[in-house]
Design a protein around this motif. Structure first.
Motif, PDB file in Angstrom:
ATOM      1  N   ALA A 157       0.734  -1.087  -0.130  1.00  0.00           N
ATOM      2  CA  ALA A 157      -0.056   0.091   0.020  1.00  0.00           C
ATOM      3  C   ALA A 157       1.091   1.204   0.068  1.00  0.00           C
ATOM      4  O   ALA A 157       0.552   2.240  -0.793  1.00  0.00           O
ATOM      5  CB  ALA A 157      -0.945   0.231   1.052  1.00  0.00           C
ATOM      6  N   VAL A 169      -3.915   1.927   2.389  1.00  0.00           N
ATOM      7  CA  VAL A 169      -3.597   3.061   1.530  1.00  0.00           C
ATOM      8  C   VAL A 169      -4.104   4.296   2.116  1.00  0.00           C
ATOM      9  O   VAL A 169      -3.703   5.425   2.045  1.00  0.00           O
ATOM     10  CB  VAL A 169      -4.362   2.573  -0.061  1.00  0.00           C
ATOM     11  CG1 VAL A 169      -4.431   3.947  -0.723  1.00  0.00           C
ATOM     12  CG2 VAL A 169      -3.366   1.713  -0.849  1.00  0.00           C
ATOM     13  N   PHE A 192      -5.442  -3.929   2.306  1.00  0.00           N
ATOM     14  CA  PHE A 192      -4.723  -2.933   1.243  1.00  0.00           C
ATOM     15  C   PHE A 192      -5.557  -1.577   1.210  1.00  0.00           C
ATOM     16  O   PHE A 192      -4.663  -0.520   1.359  1.00  0.00           O
ATOM     17  CB  PHE A 192      -4.514  -3.573   0.059  1.00  0.00           C
ATOM     18  CG  PHE A 192      -3.858  -2.791  -0.931  1.00  0.00           C
ATOM     19  CD1 PHE A 192      -2.575  -2.790  -1.105  1.00  0.00           C
ATOM     20  CD2 PHE A 192      -4.601  -2.220  -1.937  1.00  0.00           C
ATOM     21  CE1 PHE A 192      -1.908  -1.866  -1.870  1.00  0.00           C
ATOM     22  CE2 PHE A 192      -3.777  -1.282  -2.958  1.00  0.00           C
ATOM     23  CZ  PHE A 192      -2.698  -1.157  -2.843  1.00  0.00           C
TER      24      PHE A 192
END
Length: 122
Positions: free
Chosen positions: A47, A95, A91
């Motif tokens: 990420a 992020v 993920f």
């Protein structure tokens, strides 16, 4: 944007992004070697690499306001597509956390001088 005592340094931001991409790739390799129990670490490093590559590809590091707007536009996305990760939701969460951390750094205009591999989360 807050008024800071030092000017925005787009070159330093670009170098910081380069260093974070390299560190994230090393972290992914280390997590991959550790196996199943390190899947979360792998997704977190993936990420960070995705975010830094997306910000680098935007080419807006020279202007603080444009860079902040680019970070904000990435945060507004519904989902983030990539391959080779273990858990899509994990993920996406990583992020967003990375983007929020970079948004804070951009607003305060600090932290981009830290190019160490391991960084404490802000």
């Amino acid at each position: 944007m807050t008024v800071t005592s030092r000017p925005w340094d787009g070159a330093a931001v670009g170098q910081w992004l380069d260093h974070r991409i390299q560190a994230a790739r090393l972290d992914q390799a280390a997590a991959d070697r550790r196996g199943y129990e390190a899947q979360d670490d792998y997704d977190k490093a993936a990420a960070e690499e995705w975010v830094c590559r997306a910000l680098q590809a935007g080419g807006k590091a020279d202007d603080q306001a444009a860079f902040a707007l680019h970070v904000k536009s990435l945060l507004a996305r519904e989902e983030y597509r990539t391959t080779g990760i273990y858990d899509d939701r994990r993920f996406d969460r990583n992020v967003r956390a990375t983007l929020r951390r970079i948004a804070k750094m951009t607003k305060a205009n600090e932290g981009f001088e830290n190019r160490l591999r391991y960084q404490r989360p802000a």
